[in-house]
Design an enzyme around this catalytic site. Structure first.
Site, short mmCIF file in Angstrom:
data_model
loop_
_atom_site.label_atom_id
_atom_site.label_comp_id
_atom_site.label_asym_id
_atom_site.label_seq_id
_atom_site.Cartn_x
_atom_site.Cartn_y
_atom_site.Cartn_z
N LEU A 66 0.86 -1.19 0.00
CA LEU A 66 0.00 0.00 0.00
C LEU A 66 0.88 1.23 0.00
O LEU A 66 1.74 1.36 0.88
CB LEU A 66 -0.77 0.07 1.33
CG LEU A 66 -1.92 -0.88 1.57
CD1 LEU A 66 -2.40 -0.70 3.00
CD2 LEU A 66 -3.06 -0.57 0.59
N HIS A 67 0.71 2.12 -0.95
CA HIS A 67 1.45 3.38 -0.85
C HIS A 67 0.78 4.55 -1.56
O HIS A 67 1.25 5.68 -1.44
CB HIS A 67 2.87 3.20 -1.39
CG HIS A 67 2.93 3.21 -2.89
ND1 HIS A 67 2.64 2.12 -3.64
CD2 HIS A 67 3.23 4.20 -3.76
CE1 HIS A 67 2.75 2.40 -4.92
NE2 HIS A 67 3.11 3.67 -5.03
N ARG A 68 -0.29 4.30 -2.35
CA ARG A 68 -0.90 5.42 -3.09
C ARG A 68 -1.41 6.47 -2.12
O ARG A 68 -2.09 6.13 -1.13
CB ARG A 68 -2.12 4.94 -3.89
CG ARG A 68 -1.82 4.04 -5.01
CD ARG A 68 -1.46 4.74 -6.28
NE ARG A 68 -0.72 3.77 -7.06
CZ ARG A 68 0.30 4.03 -7.85
NH1 ARG A 68 0.70 5.26 -8.04
NH2 ARG A 68 0.92 3.08 -8.49
N ARG A 123 6.17 6.03 2.96
CA ARG A 123 5.01 6.94 3.05
C ARG A 123 3.94 6.35 3.97
O ARG A 123 3.38 7.04 4.83
CB ARG A 123 4.43 7.13 1.64
CG ARG A 123 3.10 7.84 1.59
CD ARG A 123 2.49 7.75 0.20
NE ARG A 123 3.13 8.60 -0.78
CZ ARG A 123 2.88 9.91 -0.93
NH1 ARG A 123 1.99 10.52 -0.18
NH2 ARG A 123 3.52 10.62 -1.84
#
Ligand code: UD1
Length: 363
Positions: free
Chosen positions: A204-206, A239
């Protein structure tokens, strides 16, 4: 002497530029590797040079992180200096990260020819910074190297002349096929004490998933539920790590012994995990493609994809952000053994060679 400057910047670029550099070498085309430094941590950059055995960058622009403007402008300033000094005759940019568009802008204004590797992909979602980067980079490029027919079609619809479009296939798959045998030697399953075929893997990083507290909280609930069905392995992007800590969500994940929160993994360990997962949940672009080739079910935690062929031909399902829908789709996937999927044409491990052929004709 004239040469081709190949740009690498962030994690998803490294597996794309490596096969190209090898193929340029084999075709006798001189190149220099420019690392912009957009990703700089050992585990976001250096480990890939080691795992893939990529040649050391000829130059590191050392730009690092920042807001979009700071990062894009920083790459532009440093890359322009490089171009003045080294005078490349072609620049190859890959993918859709901020450095891609930054280097394309600089090259186009200096009259340097541009080839875009992974051209033509469109999510049609202007809320994604990557979509802006893709459209602008394609508009500025002289040679558009596309992975799939939808890419060709998108470019034609935008008025790109036919003689600039070259379907070469998916270059990430060159790296995947080359390194799959080595990934099988990884000891990551033993280290985590998980059984092949019996765990879930996620990334997950968006910004749209992890930047807001509401959406990250929902995703943490999904992880908690999914981990009751199978152990869940989650290598955490910097992030996402920052945001989990900021919103106080980290403690509950740490407390669940069926969730393995890891630092970002190297290429070989990640491939070892993705190739033997029961299913993968992700918001990444490249992982949708890799799971398609590996024949592993993928649930994409986004409203859309710029890689529709992974859905129409591959193993991918777009599940959006609705918690109930995500969990019920995952339950269905876990209950089914057969997959009706195939590997798209030209995702065959030879894309680097086809790119080098195109560039040789133009160079
Ligand atoms: C970037 C790309 C995205 C790609 C992703 C893969 C853009 C707009 N986005 O997103 O398309 O899918 O890389 O990872 O170019 N950070 C570190 N260490 C690093 C790199 C980043 O700690 O080595 C931190 C930064 O300080 C920042 C955050 O991670 O706070 C985001 O980094 P950034 O490069 O801005 O974008 P990504 O989210 O990684």
């Amino acid at each position: 002497m004239s040469f081709i400057a190949v740009i690498a910047a962030a994690r998803p670029n490294f597996m794309k530029v490596d096969p190209l550099l090898r193929a340029l070498d084999a075709a006798g085309l001189p190149s220099e590797l420019v690392h912009t430094g957009q990703h700089y941590d050992q585990n976001m950059s250096e480990v890939f040079f080691h795992d893939l055995d990529i040649k050391a960058p000829d130059v590191d622009l050392g730009v690092g992180s920042g807001t979009h403007a700071v990062q894009t402008a920083g790459v532009m300033v440093e890359f322009e200096k490089y171009c003045f000094e080294r005078k490349p005759s072609w620049v190859v940019v890959a993918g859709d990260v901020n450095s891609t568009v930054a280097c394309a802008l600089v090259a186009s204004k200096l009259g340097i020819k541009i080839a875009h590797l992974e051209a033509g992909l469109r999510s049609f979602d202007w809320g994604m910074p990557e979509e802006i980067n893709r459209v602008v980079t394609d508009r500025l490029s002289d040679v558009l190297l596309t992975p799939s027919p939808d890419g060709d079609e998108n470019l034609r619809n935008e008025g790109v002349p036919e003689n600039r479009i070259f379907r070469v296939g998916n270059i990430m798959i060159d790296t995947l096929l080359r390194l799959l045998p080595r990934a099988k030697e990884s000891s990551i399953h033993q280290t985590l004490d998980i059984e092949p075929g019996k765990y879930l893997l996620g990334t997950l990083h968006r910004p749209s998933n992890v930047d807001s507290e509401e959406s990250l909280t929902r995703l943490v609930e999904i992880l908690q539920q999914a981990s009751s069905w199978h152990p869940f392995v989650l290598p955490v992007h910097p992030r996402t790590k920052q945001k989990l800590e900021q919103y106080g969500l980290r403690t509950q994940l740490d407390a669940n012994d069926r969730i393995h929160l890891l630092d970002p993994l190297g290429y070989l360990d990640f491939l070892a995990l993705s190739s033997q997962a029961r299913a993968v949940l992700t918001d990444s672009g490249g992982i949708q493609e890799e799971t398609t080739v590996l024949g592993i079910p993928c649930l994409t935690l986004r409203e859309n994809t710029e890689r529709p062929i992974t859905v129409t031909e591959g193993t991918n399902t777009i599940v959006g952000s609705d918690e109930k829908l995500i969990l019920s789709t995952l339950e269905d996937v876990l209950a089914t053994d057969s997959l009706n999927a195939s590997v798209p044409e030209l995702w065959d491990g030879k894309t680097g060679e086809r790119c080098a052929q195109v560039l040789k004709e133009k160079f």
